[in-house]
Design an enzyme around this catalytic site. Structure first.
Site, PDB file in Angstrom:
ATOM      1  N   SER A 122      -2.208  -5.415  -5.962  1.00 47.89           N
ATOM      2  CA  SER A 122      -0.869  -4.833  -5.896  1.00 47.89           C
ATOM      3  C   SER A 122       0.216  -5.741  -6.484  1.00 47.89           C
ATOM      4  CB  SER A 122      -0.505  -4.508  -4.442  1.00 47.89           C
ATOM      5  OG  SER A 122      -1.382  -3.555  -3.898  1.00 47.89           O
TER       6      SER A 122
ATOM      7  N   ASP B 237      -3.216  -2.058  10.451  1.00 50.23           N
ATOM      8  CA  ASP B 237      -3.177  -2.605  11.809  1.00 50.23           C
ATOM      9  C   ASP B 237      -4.174  -3.734  12.030  1.00 50.23           C
ATOM     10  OD1 ASP B 237      -1.223  -0.816  12.504  1.00 50.23           O
ATOM     11  OD2 ASP B 237      -2.543   0.540  13.612  1.00 50.23           O
TER      12      ASP B 237
ATOM     13  N   GLN C 160      -3.313  -7.201  10.590  1.00 53.85           N
ATOM     14  CA  GLN C 160      -2.035  -7.823  10.903  1.00 53.85           C
ATOM     15  C   GLN C 160      -2.170  -9.125  11.686  1.00 53.85           C
ATOM     16  OE1 GLN C 160       0.600  -4.958  12.735  1.00 53.85           O
ATOM     17  NE2 GLN C 160       0.556  -3.592  10.957  1.00 53.85           N
TER      18      GLN C 160
ATOM     19  N   HIS D 291       4.442   0.570  13.147  1.00 51.93           N
ATOM     20  CA  HIS D 291       3.521   1.067  14.168  1.00 51.93           C
ATOM     21  C   HIS D 291       3.512   0.044  15.298  1.00 51.93           C
ATOM     22  CE1 HIS D 291       0.389   3.270  16.046  1.00 51.93           C
ATOM     23  NE2 HIS D 291      -0.622   2.524  15.659  1.00 51.93           N
TER      24      HIS D 291
ATOM     25  N   GLN E 262       2.531   2.896   2.441  1.00 53.06           N
ATOM     26  CA  GLN E 262       3.810   2.758   3.128  1.00 53.06           C
ATOM     27  C   GLN E 262       4.641   1.618   2.551  1.00 53.06           C
ATOM     28  OE1 GLN E 262       5.715   4.263   5.308  1.00 53.06           O
ATOM     29  NE2 GLN E 262       4.361   5.911   5.979  1.00 53.06           N
TER      30      GLN E 262
ATOM     31  N   GLU F 134     -12.174  31.381   5.947  1.00 54.21           N
ATOM     32  CA  GLU F 134     -11.579  31.822   7.204  1.00 54.21           C
ATOM     33  C   GLU F 134     -11.282  30.670   8.163  1.00 54.21           C
ATOM     34  OE1 GLU F 134     -10.433  34.708   7.564  1.00 54.21           O
ATOM     35  OE2 GLU F 134     -11.355  35.585   5.789  1.00 54.21           O
TER      36      GLU F 134
ATOM     37  N   GLY G  18       3.279   7.615   3.291  1.00 53.37           N
ATOM     38  CA  GLY G  18       4.147   6.927   2.359  1.00 53.37           C
ATOM     39  C   GLY G  18       4.574   7.768   1.174  1.00 53.37           C
TER      40      GLY G  18
ATOM     41  N   GLY H 210       0.841  -1.184   0.000  1.00 49.90           N
ATOM     42  CA  GLY H 210       0.000   0.000   0.000  1.00 49.90           C
ATOM     43  C   GLY H 210       0.878   1.235   0.000  1.00 49.90           C
TER      44      GLY H 210
END
Length: 335
Positions: free
Chosen positions: A54, A84, A87, A109, A29, A228, A135, A27
């Site tokens: 990928s 995360d 994993q 992480h 990272q 603003e 990344g 991905g």
């Protein structure tokens, strides 16, 4: 106590060049770090789901690509860069059963290890190199001859080579050019989540929306309120990023300086700080981690939908589309 730091000249590649690195995930990272490592001369391969979207991209960019299980078997360092919440499942199915004694399990992480979603065996190194940027920035700054600073940590040094490994990986992705800072898995995840929740993401979006609503409810035009309260925020953040808070105040008008210095602490005050402490308590105790796991197990990637729809339906988002289209006509079409 001053944090331990390293820069480029403090580190060589001797230890990490003894290893083959499997980057798991491609991905934002994973792609950036794998390409930076490859360009730095390290022995890199990429572990992915077979036939995943990928796979072809990683192969096209010059990587040896194989399944996560195969990559883990071939590698001495397994660098886990999938989200995360994916994993633990991936570790149990493909990584854990294929780790060899003396290898290293690496993360960007600290969550999975600190909260014990993953419990590595005792006969491997457990390390972390955590770039302090997305990344895309990790890759772009590397190609410019610089890099994104990283936090580095060693949770377990079974091989007695763990620090050489993690520092070598950090150098390979370009992070030792600006500098590395020593941390722990615990410190990294708790501070990272705190920053995301009270300041960088959650605090910022809430501050912007409440400021916008205050002006619109007082009768001001939404388009003017957008500029603003949201648009000009980038200009101020860029000044803080480059020069610090004092430097920012030295570079805005005297009226902005006086108004900000005297009214800012009225808006974000000691009561706000107490609420921040409450959020930190939930992170430190594991309450937030347990909540997040429970929600994700129930709803998966749809966990955010209710919250996202509420923001998407807000007037600031409707006005924002129109204002951004006025300034950058092709931007919304690309998104």
């Amino acid at each position: 106590m001053k944090a331990q730091r390293w820069h480029d000249n403090d580190i060589n590649f001797d230890e990490v060049k003894k290893d083959r690195i499997a980057v798991i995930g491609y991905g934002i990272q994973g792609r950036a770090q794998a390409n930076n490592m490859k360009d730095s001369g390290l022995d890199v391969l990429v572990g992915l789901r077979r036939d995943g979207k990928s796979w072809d991209l990683a192969a096209k960019e010059g990587h040896k690509v194989m399944t996560t299980a195969e990559a883990t078997k071939e590698a001495n360092i397994v660098h886990v860069l999938v989200p995360d919440m994916e994993q633990s499942t991936l570790y149990k199915a493909e990584i854990g059963p294929n780790l060899s004694e003396g290898s290293a399990l690496c993360f960007s992480h600290g969550a999975a290890v600190h909260w014990k979603w993953i419990v590595p065996p005792s006969n491997i190194d457990v390390i972390m190199v955590a770039p302090k940027g997305p990344g895309q920035m990790v890759r772009e700054l590397f190609l410019q001859g610089f890099g994104t600073p990283s936090l580095v940590a060693v949770e377990r040094d079974y091989s007695t080579r763990a620090w050489g490994r993690v520092l070598g990986l950090a150098k390979a992705i370009g992070s030792s050019r600006p500098g590395l800072i020593r941390t722990t898995f615990k410190e990294e995840v708790e501070t990272d989540w705190f920053g995301e929740q009270v300041d960088l993401c959650g605090g910022t979006h809430s501050l912007i929306m409440n400021a916008f609503e205050t002006l619109v409810e007082a009768g001001y035009q939404p388009e003017v309120a957008y500029f603003e309260c949201l648009h000009e925020l980038k200009l101020i953040v860029d000044l803080i990023h480059k020069y610090g808070i004092t430097g920012m105040y030295n570079r805005v008008s005297e009226t902005a300086r006086y108004g900000g210095l005297t009214r800012g602490p009225v808006v974000i005050d000691t009561e706000s700080k107490k609420k921040m402490k409450s959020v930190l308590d939930e992170i430190q105790s594991g309450t937030f981690a347990d909540e997040w796991v429970s929600v994700y197990e129930k709803d998966g990637k749809n966990s955010f939908e209710t919250f996202m729809k509420k923001i998407q339906s807000h007037d600031i988002e409707r006005v924002g589309v129109e204002m951004r289209e006025m300034m950058w006509p092709d931007l919304e079409k690309k998104d």
